[in-house]
Structure formats: C-alpha cells, structure tokens
Design an enzyme around this catalytic site. Structure first.
Site, mmCIF file in Angstrom:
data_model
loop_
_atom_site.group_PDB
_atom_site.id
_atom_site.type_symbol
_atom_site.label_atom_id
_atom_site.label_comp_id
_atom_site.label_asym_id
_atom_site.label_seq_id
_atom_site.Cartn_x
_atom_site.Cartn_y
_atom_site.Cartn_z
ATOM 1 N N ASP A 1 26.738 -32.965 -59.097
ATOM 2 C CA ASP A 1 27.906 -32.648 -60.044
ATOM 3 C C ASP A 1 27.598 -31.550 -61.270
ATOM 4 O OD1 ASP A 1 29.194 -34.360 -58.156
ATOM 5 O OD2 ASP A 1 28.378 -36.157 -59.146
ATOM 6 N N GLY B 1 30.900 -32.596 -52.979
ATOM 7 C CA GLY B 1 32.098 -32.115 -53.529
ATOM 8 C C GLY B 1 32.175 -30.897 -54.252
ATOM 9 N N HIS B 2 32.464 -29.590 -53.796
ATOM 10 C CA HIS B 2 32.396 -28.589 -54.901
ATOM 11 C C HIS B 2 33.766 -28.186 -55.237
ATOM 12 C CE1 HIS B 2 28.113 -27.588 -52.883
ATOM 13 N NE2 HIS B 2 28.174 -28.564 -53.755
ATOM 14 N N GLN C 1 24.230 -31.745 -53.813
ATOM 15 C CA GLN C 1 23.860 -32.882 -54.410
ATOM 16 C C GLN C 1 22.895 -32.167 -55.502
ATOM 17 O OE1 GLN C 1 23.356 -33.006 -50.864
ATOM 18 N NE2 GLN C 1 25.476 -33.876 -51.167
ATOM 19 N N LYS D 1 27.909 -26.626 -59.450
ATOM 20 C CA LYS D 1 27.237 -25.707 -58.591
ATOM 21 C C LYS D 1 28.481 -24.878 -58.140
ATOM 22 C CE LYS D 1 25.435 -28.832 -56.229
ATOM 23 N NZ LYS D 1 25.336 -29.668 -57.099
HETATM 24 P P1 IMP Z 1 24.842 -40.608 -49.735
HETATM 25 O O1 IMP Z 1 24.218 -39.218 -49.755
HETATM 26 O O2 IMP Z 1 26.162 -40.838 -49.447
HETATM 27 O O3 IMP Z 1 24.004 -41.375 -48.801
HETATM 28 O O4 IMP Z 1 24.781 -41.370 -51.315
HETATM 29 C C1 IMP Z 1 22.960 -41.404 -51.802
HETATM 30 C C2 IMP Z 1 23.455 -41.376 -53.394
HETATM 31 O O5 IMP Z 1 23.382 -39.813 -53.644
HETATM 32 C C3 IMP Z 1 24.469 -42.002 -53.834
HETATM 33 O O6 IMP Z 1 23.992 -42.573 -55.256
HETATM 34 C C4 IMP Z 1 25.503 -40.904 -54.161
HETATM 35 O O7 IMP Z 1 26.374 -41.235 -55.208
HETATM 36 C C5 IMP Z 1 24.762 -39.756 -54.321
HETATM 37 N N1 IMP Z 1 25.481 -38.567 -53.949
HETATM 38 C C6 IMP Z 1 25.582 -38.163 -52.941
HETATM 39 N N2 IMP Z 1 26.056 -36.944 -52.603
HETATM 40 C C7 IMP Z 1 26.155 -36.541 -54.012
HETATM 41 C C8 IMP Z 1 26.979 -35.477 -54.715
HETATM 42 O O8 IMP Z 1 27.410 -34.314 -53.935
HETATM 43 N N3 IMP Z 1 27.241 -35.607 -56.078
HETATM 44 C C9 IMP Z 1 26.497 -36.574 -56.701
HETATM 45 N N4 IMP Z 1 25.995 -37.610 -55.993
HETATM 46 C C10 IMP Z 1 25.770 -37.632 -54.940
#
Ligand code: IMP
Length: 437
Positions: free
Chosen positions: A15, A42-43, A229, A18
């Site tokens: 977040d 989520g972009h 991420q 990007k």
């Molecule tokens: P997962 O990727 O859904 O398995 O989540 C694992 C961890 O990564 C959790 O803490 C999510 O909140 C975090 N996470 C996954 N994708 C994002 C992203 O695009 N932005 C921020 N946090 C993310």
C-alpha cells in the site's frame, strides 16, 4: 544487457502507492508485467475524475499500445480476472489478446483455496496472519506441492481440467475433513464447468509469456515490472510468518516473469511518507494512538482489497534500508507526502532498542522485532496543504528537509515525489527516469 527496463517495488508492508507510479511509467513502456502475488493486491489509479482499482490486471491496461502481462509467478484467480476485464470493458477500456497476456504457467486460485484460507485463519484464532482471504497462501502451497496444482493452461483443455479437478477435489475433501472437521460438497461437474468457462473467456489471452518477454528483452523493448505487496511481506525476506506467499522484491522478478536477472533494469523503491500495515505481525514504528488514527483518516488507510483499517505509524529507516539493500534499489519514489502535513512534528525511526541494546540492522525474525522499540529522530512538520506542489521547490522548507533526511538515511536519491492521488501530483526530483515521469 537491457537497462531501459524499470522494476517498481514497495519497500514497506504494501500500500505504498505503487499503482500510481507504475501508471506514470507505464505509458512509456511497451510491456507492464506482474510477477508476484495475485488478487490480494489492490492498485489504485486515478485518471481525471475516474478511479480504477486493479487487483490482477497490470496498471498499463489504461494506456494504448502497452502489452500487459500476468506472469507465471502470479497466483491467478480467473474469477477475479474475468470480473475485472468485464468491468474495464464496461468503462470502454479495450482489453483483449492485443494488450493482455496471461501466462499459461501461472497457478490458478481455485474456490477451494479461498475456503482453505478462511478455514486455516479461523483455526489459528489469535495467531492468525490476517490474510486477505483470497486463497493466495493455499494456491502457492499447492504450487510447491505440485501434484495438487492447476495451471492456467489446464483451464483450456476440458479433459485435463476434469481429470485434475476430480483427483485434487478428493484430496481437498479429505484435508478439509481431517484438518478442519469441515465437510465440503465440492461438486466436480460444477467446478469443471465454472473453470472451463473462465478458460474459454480468457483463452485468446493465454500464452507463453516468458518467451514473449525474453524476446522483448532481446529486442530492447522497454519493460516495467510491477511489484505487488511490499518487501517486508516477502515470503523469504519479510517478517515471517506474517508475510504473503510469494517473492515480492526485485529478486522475484526473474523467476516470476521468466526473464534473466539482468533484465530487471533500474529499480525504483516506493516509500510512503509514513508506514502502514494491514493484518498481524510486528510493526516497531506503529502508532496505536491518536497520531496513527490521524494518519489513517487523512491517508484513507483502508484496504483496497478488503476494506480493513490499516495500522499506521512513523517512517522506519531501519526497515527501509534493509528493504532497499535487499533489492538493490537505485532510486526512491516518496508517495503520499501530503498526508503527514499539519502535524507539529514528524518522527523517523533510525535504530531499534532490542533487549537493552541499540541496533541499526533489521532482523526480520518476528521474535526480536516484536520486542524492538524505535529510537526516533524528530523533525519539524509543515503546515498547510502541499497538494498543489509540482516541483521540489514548491514544497515548504520542512517538507524539503524531510525528503532530504530520507535520502540521507537510506543513502539513495528520492527520484520521484507524489503529493496526491491525481496524475499531475507526481513529479520527478532526482530521478534518472525524468523522461518517464
Ligand atoms: P495474503 O497475501 O492474503 O496471504 O495475506 C498475507 C499478509 O499480507 C496479510 O497481512 C495481508 O494483509 C498482507 N497483504 C497481502 N497483500 C497485500 C497488499 O497488496 N497490500 C498490503 N498488505 C497485503
């Protein structure tokens, strides 16, 4: 080797903004490539009054003549992809085999992965990761298991798909019952029909994207690799186990896109002017107080994918140095600089105190980090809005000083600054990519 390419990655816990930077760069590139993660990302991109939120489709889709690639390293959810494509087409954005290419080797997120994600999290109770519930971890787990994985190419052949779904569903049913005491019906014919239909919708866009990109590299075409991420969520180098399940640093580009390591090009590390984190895990500079609340409201820090409120805190130079060194970041893009405006003082963590000792190295092992207290440097804040700034010299003295401290603490130039969600609110500073921003 090709040095025109640009890799954009987040240096915090995601977040960082990007999407906006990739969007600015994408229009000058021939290819925009996702190499990690999936619909957990989520972009957000704003064009005029329009707001686009992408989960799977690369940000370059809004630009004519750009090939958008979903690489083999992505956990590909065809349900989300079809929905996003449909949504874009309804808004008159052209999406088809001319501008979207999906790797036949990307692993598919199945319905059972999303169920497994939820069941696993509920079983963990207080120890849960706080995932996005998009089935990301279970999908990558099956990729590593190999025999329980379905790839995008499998969706195009109904016989192969039926054979795999039949075999894997039996395993999943047994696992759900044994591990979670959960009985799931898993109707084979319904699943095959649903996923074969996605395959039919997407077939024209599925190809050997690795070969396509290696050709582009050989031809000297400019490629932008769009990270998902943030580095501190990396499966190997993040705050394990509170991480996502793929390689999200620049180190993940070659394997997640199928290009040689030297093709990553110039590496831009995105840094939000403060820090946020969503989900569980250590966060030394977290401000679980009025300041954190203030940053959350002013920065609209609620998840694009899940809507969850994000935890907010000060900038952390210890963590950032680690992330920047790990990827070999060439320049920084400092985003959301407008958000901390109005605070009397700002703080930057420059070291940690762990068990009475001052350390300036980031050790991602969650145990030590959870006990880390930040040693802060205080800087004067700036008053008034800076959203109208269009170059460095438009910024108030205190904001310029803040940018310079970030450069000094991270030992890298701030190439790009962004002061708001609109395209015009992003400007080049010390960037070597001046022609792109
Ligand atoms: P997962 O990727 O859904 O398995 O989540 C694992 C961890 O990564 C959790 O803490 C999510 O909140 C975090 N996470 C996954 N994708 C994002 C992203 O695009 N932005 C921020 N946090 C993310």
């Amino acid at each position: 080797m090709n040095s025109r390419n640009v890799t954009v990655i987040g240096l915090q816990w995601g977040d960082e903004g990007k999407g906006k930077i990739v969007d600015a760069i994408a229009r000058h590139c021939r290819y925009v490539v996702r190499f990690c993660g999936g619909a957990n990302a989520g972009h957000t991109v704003r064009v005029g009054d329009e707001r686009f939120a992408f989960h799977l489709i690369p940000c370059g889709i809004l630009h004519d003549g750009v090939h958008n690639v979903i690489g083999n390293g992505v956990a590909f959810d065809p349900a989300v992809a079809c929905e996003e494509i449909e949504g874009l087409r309804q808004r008159d954005v052209t999406v088809g085999s001319d501008n979207l290419h999906i790797s036949s080797a990307a692993n598919v997120v199945m319905g059972w992965h999303k169920l497994e994600d939820r069941l696993s999290e509920s079983l963990l109770g207080k120890g849960k990761i706080g995932t996005t519930a998009r089935g990301i971890g279970p999908c990558y787990a099956d990729k590593a298991t190999r025999t329980t994985a379905i790839r995008v190419g499998d969706l195009l052949d109904a016989d192969v798909l039926r054979e795999k779904v039949t075999r894997i569903a039996a395993v999943k049913k047994a696992v759900f019952a044994a591990m979670y005491s959960h009985r799931e019906r898993l109707n084979i014919e319904e699943i095959v029909e649903e996923y074969a239909a996605y395959g039919g919708n997407l077939a024209e866009m599925v190809s050997n994207t690795g070969a396509m990109l290696r050709r582009a590299v050989a031809d000297g075409e400019r490629i932008c690799f769009e990270g998902g991420q943030g580095s501190l969520l990396d499966i190997d180098h993040g705050t394990f186990p509170f991480v996502t399940s793929s390689s999200v640093t620049a180190c993940g580009v070659p394997s997640g896109a199928g290009v040689p390591p030297k093709a990553v090009g110039r590496i831009v590390g995105i840094v939000k002017a403060y820090t946020s984190r969503v989900g569980a895990g250590p966060f030394p500079a977290e401000q679980d107080n009025a300041t954190g609340e203030w940053l959350r409201e002013r920065g609209h820090e609620y998840g694009t994918t899940t809507g969850r409120p994000r935890r907010c805190g000060w900038l952390d130079a210890v963590a950032l140095r680690y992330a920047a060194d790990l990827s070999g970041v060439d320049e920084l893009a400092l985003t959301l600089l407008d958000v901390p405006g109005g605070l009397a003082d700002l703080r930057i963590a420059t070291a940690y105190r762990v068990d009475g000792q001052v350390v300036d190295q980031f050790d991602p092992a969650a145990g030590a980090l959870a006990r880390a207290e930040c040693v802060y440097e205080d800087l004067p804040g700036w008053q008034g809005e800076i959203a109208d700034a269009r170059r460095f010299n438009d910024l108030p003295d205190e904001a310029r000083h803040y940018v310079e401290r970030v450069e000094a603490l991270l030992g890298r130039p701030v190439g790009v600054i962004s002061v708001g969600p609109d395209r015009e609110q992003t400007f080049a500073h010390h960037s070597k990519l001046k022609d792109l921003i």
